[in-house]
Design an enzyme around this catalytic site. Structure first.
Site, PDB file in Angstrom:
ATOM      1  N   ASN A   8       0.963  -1.103  -0.116  1.00 36.99           N
ATOM      2  CA  ASN A   8       0.065  -0.035   0.124  1.00 36.99           C
ATOM      3  C   ASN A   8       0.865   1.251   0.082  1.00 36.99           C
ATOM      4  O   ASN A   8       1.588   1.641   0.980  1.00 36.99           O
ATOM      5  CB  ASN A   8      -0.773  -0.057   1.207  1.00 36.99           C
ATOM      6  CG  ASN A   8      -1.544   1.145   1.386  1.00 36.99           C
ATOM      7  OD1 ASN A   8      -1.669   1.934   0.541  1.00 36.99           O
ATOM      8  ND2 ASN A   8      -2.401   1.357   2.635  1.00 36.99           N
ATOM      9  N   LYS A  10       0.196   4.272  -0.319  1.00 38.28           N
ATOM     10  CA  LYS A  10      -0.576   5.503   0.489  1.00 38.28           C
ATOM     11  C   LYS A  10      -0.351   6.774  -0.468  1.00 38.28           C
ATOM     12  O   LYS A  10      -0.348   6.516  -1.706  1.00 38.28           O
ATOM     13  CB  LYS A  10       0.058   5.612   1.784  1.00 38.28           C
ATOM     14  CG  LYS A  10      -0.205   4.357   2.692  1.00 38.28           C
ATOM     15  CD  LYS A  10      -0.055   4.547   3.917  1.00 38.28           C
ATOM     16  CE  LYS A  10      -0.379   3.170   4.802  1.00 38.28           C
ATOM     17  NZ  LYS A  10       0.012   3.590   6.352  1.00 38.28           N
ATOM     18  N   HIS A  96      -9.726   0.931   4.890  1.00 40.20           N
ATOM     19  CA  HIS A  96      -8.309   0.987   5.685  1.00 40.20           C
ATOM     20  C   HIS A  96      -8.756   2.311   6.750  1.00 40.20           C
ATOM     21  O   HIS A  96      -9.348   2.807   6.507  1.00 40.20           O
ATOM     22  CB  HIS A  96      -7.189   1.807   4.580  1.00 40.20           C
ATOM     23  CG  HIS A  96      -5.899   1.767   5.464  1.00 40.20           C
ATOM     24  ND1 HIS A  96      -5.420   2.719   6.147  1.00 40.20           N
ATOM     25  CD2 HIS A  96      -4.850   1.001   4.988  1.00 40.20           C
ATOM     26  CE1 HIS A  96      -4.261   2.651   6.440  1.00 40.20           C
ATOM     27  NE2 HIS A  96      -3.817   1.553   5.877  1.00 40.20           N
ATOM     28  N   GLU A  98      -7.133   4.462   7.680  1.00 39.39           N
ATOM     29  CA  GLU A  98      -7.016   5.876   7.478  1.00 39.39           C
ATOM     30  C   GLU A  98      -8.092   6.449   6.877  1.00 39.39           C
ATOM     31  O   GLU A  98      -8.636   7.587   6.710  1.00 39.39           O
ATOM     32  CB  GLU A  98      -5.728   6.076   6.751  1.00 39.39           C
ATOM     33  CG  GLU A  98      -4.308   5.892   7.502  1.00 39.39           C
ATOM     34  CD  GLU A  98      -3.135   5.678   6.729  1.00 39.39           C
ATOM     35  OE1 GLU A  98      -3.144   5.625   5.639  1.00 39.39           O
ATOM     36  OE2 GLU A  98      -2.181   4.906   7.543  1.00 39.39           O
ATOM     37  N   GLU A 167      -5.380  -4.931  10.530  1.00 41.89           N
ATOM     38  CA  GLU A 167      -4.344  -4.043  10.780  1.00 41.89           C
ATOM     39  C   GLU A 167      -4.617  -3.290  12.116  1.00 41.89           C
ATOM     40  O   GLU A 167      -5.431  -2.111  12.336  1.00 41.89           O
ATOM     41  CB  GLU A 167      -4.518  -2.794   9.763  1.00 41.89           C
ATOM     42  CG  GLU A 167      -3.948  -3.716   8.269  1.00 41.89           C
ATOM     43  CD  GLU A 167      -3.409  -2.455   7.453  1.00 41.89           C
ATOM     44  OE1 GLU A 167      -2.435  -2.817   6.906  1.00 41.89           O
ATOM     45  OE2 GLU A 167      -4.195  -1.523   7.016  1.00 41.89           O
ATOM     46  N   GLY A 173       2.396   2.416  10.822  1.00 45.17           N
ATOM     47  CA  GLY A 173       3.299   3.396  10.719  1.00 45.17           C
ATOM     48  C   GLY A 173       4.036   3.887  12.023  1.00 45.17           C
ATOM     49  O   GLY A 173       4.747   4.973  11.983  1.00 45.17           O
ATOM     50  N   SER A 211       3.520  -2.019  10.360  1.00 49.71           N
ATOM     51  CA  SER A 211       4.943  -2.120  10.644  1.00 49.71           C
ATOM     52  C   SER A 211       5.631  -3.685  10.298  1.00 49.71           C
ATOM     53  O   SER A 211       6.205  -3.978  11.007  1.00 49.71           O
ATOM     54  CB  SER A 211       5.265  -1.841  11.913  1.00 49.71           C
ATOM     55  OG  SER A 211       4.736  -0.480  12.457  1.00 49.71           O
TER      56      SER A 211
HETATM   57  P1  PGA Z   1       2.781   0.307   7.771  1.00 48.87           P
HETATM   58  O1  PGA Z   1       1.558   0.615   7.159  1.00 48.87           O
HETATM   59  O2  PGA Z   1       3.356  -1.204   7.041  1.00 48.87           O
HETATM   60  O3  PGA Z   1       3.761   1.538   7.222  1.00 48.87           O
HETATM   61  O4  PGA Z   1       2.660   0.272   9.188  1.00 48.87           O
HETATM   62  C1  PGA Z   1       0.584  -0.446   6.908  1.00 48.87           C
HETATM   63  C2  PGA Z   1      -0.871  -0.104   6.425  1.00 48.87           C
HETATM   64  O5  PGA Z   1      -1.284   1.044   6.677  1.00 48.87           O
HETATM   65  O6  PGA Z   1      -1.226  -0.662   5.426  1.00 48.87           O
END
Ligand code: PGA
Length: 248
Positions: A8, A10, A96, A98, A167, A173, A211
């Site tokens: 992803n 983003k 997601h 976010e 997640e 992140g 992560s």
């Molecule tokens: P990350 O993000 O690997 O940077 O923690 C995962 C995601 O949001 O899909």
């Protein structure tokens, strides 16, 4: 079963940096070096066409990071599954965290997006996960079960066609990964919920995200109910993403 490793991106990238990243993925020859992984990249909408063209003939699929719940109409700023399907896109991430938090997407809207993806021949990757406050107040199970239930209730028999990504919001992140045991525990619950809804849905791939890095991927992917990963930050570095695909 092959693992599914999804990147992803983003809101990152440019034509130049995408070309470099894709060059790194293509030259890694993943069908040979990571034969146990199906690999997908999810760039921002505006780059889907370029990325799909660059990956033509390469065994890496393309996904979007979201889609509209609608097929077309007066929905300014939205992009539908119908449109991206034309570009050769195969997957669509929906729900997601976010999107849920910054765009106030409800469980029901996420379920409608999953349904819309399926109606346009896309595989929805439905994200679920609890916040830190929810985990600390022992709400993890309740929250992910509620998020998944909306999808189960909306999709009916199409449930077997989706991918689910767990997640935990506190792991995205932040560099804090759920331990393999913590992730496995939630995955086992999600598997049981899917199976109870429809026996065949026990085969729905369950990805872990939050992560994931080359140095923790092997242990996470070794868990019995972890069928792959949804990778954010590490998907922007070809060497890291390739190493994660190889960990499968
Ligand atoms: P990350 O993000 O690997 O940077 O923690 C995962 C995601 O949001 O899909």
């Amino acid at each position: 079963m092959k693992k599914l490793v999804v990147g992803n991106w983003k809101m990152h990238g440019s034509r130049a940096s995408n070309a470099e990243l894709l060059q790194g993925l293509v030259s890694a020859d993943l069908t040979v070096t990571a034969p146990r992984a199906d690999v997908v990249v999810c760039p921002p909408f505006v780059f889907l066409s370029d990325v799909a063209a660059a990956l033509k003939g390469v065994a890496i699929s393309v996904g979007s990071q979201d889609i509209s719940a609608q097929a077309q109409g007066a929905f300014t700023g939205e992009v539908s599954g119908l449109m991206i399907r034309e570009l050769g896109v195969k997957y669509a991430i929906v729900g997601h965290s976010e999107r849920r938090s910054y765009h106030a997407e409800s469980d029901q809207l996420v379920a409608e997006k999953a349904k819309s993806a399926l109606s346009h021949g896309l595989v929805p990757i439905v994200c679920v996960g609890e916040t830190l406050a929810e985990r600390e107040s022992s709400q993890t199970e309740v929250v992910v079960a509620r998020q998944l239930k909306a999808v189960i209730d909306t999709l009916g028999d199409q449930l077997v066609q989706i991918v689910v990504a767990y997640e935990p919001v506190w792991a995205i992140g932040t560099g804090k990964t759920a331990s393999p045991e913590q992730a496995q525990a939630v995955h086992a619950l999600l598997r049981a919920q899917l199976k109870a809804a429809m026996p065949q849905a026990a085969a729905v791939p369950l990805l872990y995200g939050g992560s994931v890095k080359p140095d923790n991927a092997v242990e996470l992917f070794a868990q019995p109910d972890i069928d792959g990963g949804l990778i954010g930050g590490a998907a922007l570095k070809a060497a890291d993403f390739v190493a994660i695909a190889r960990a499968a």
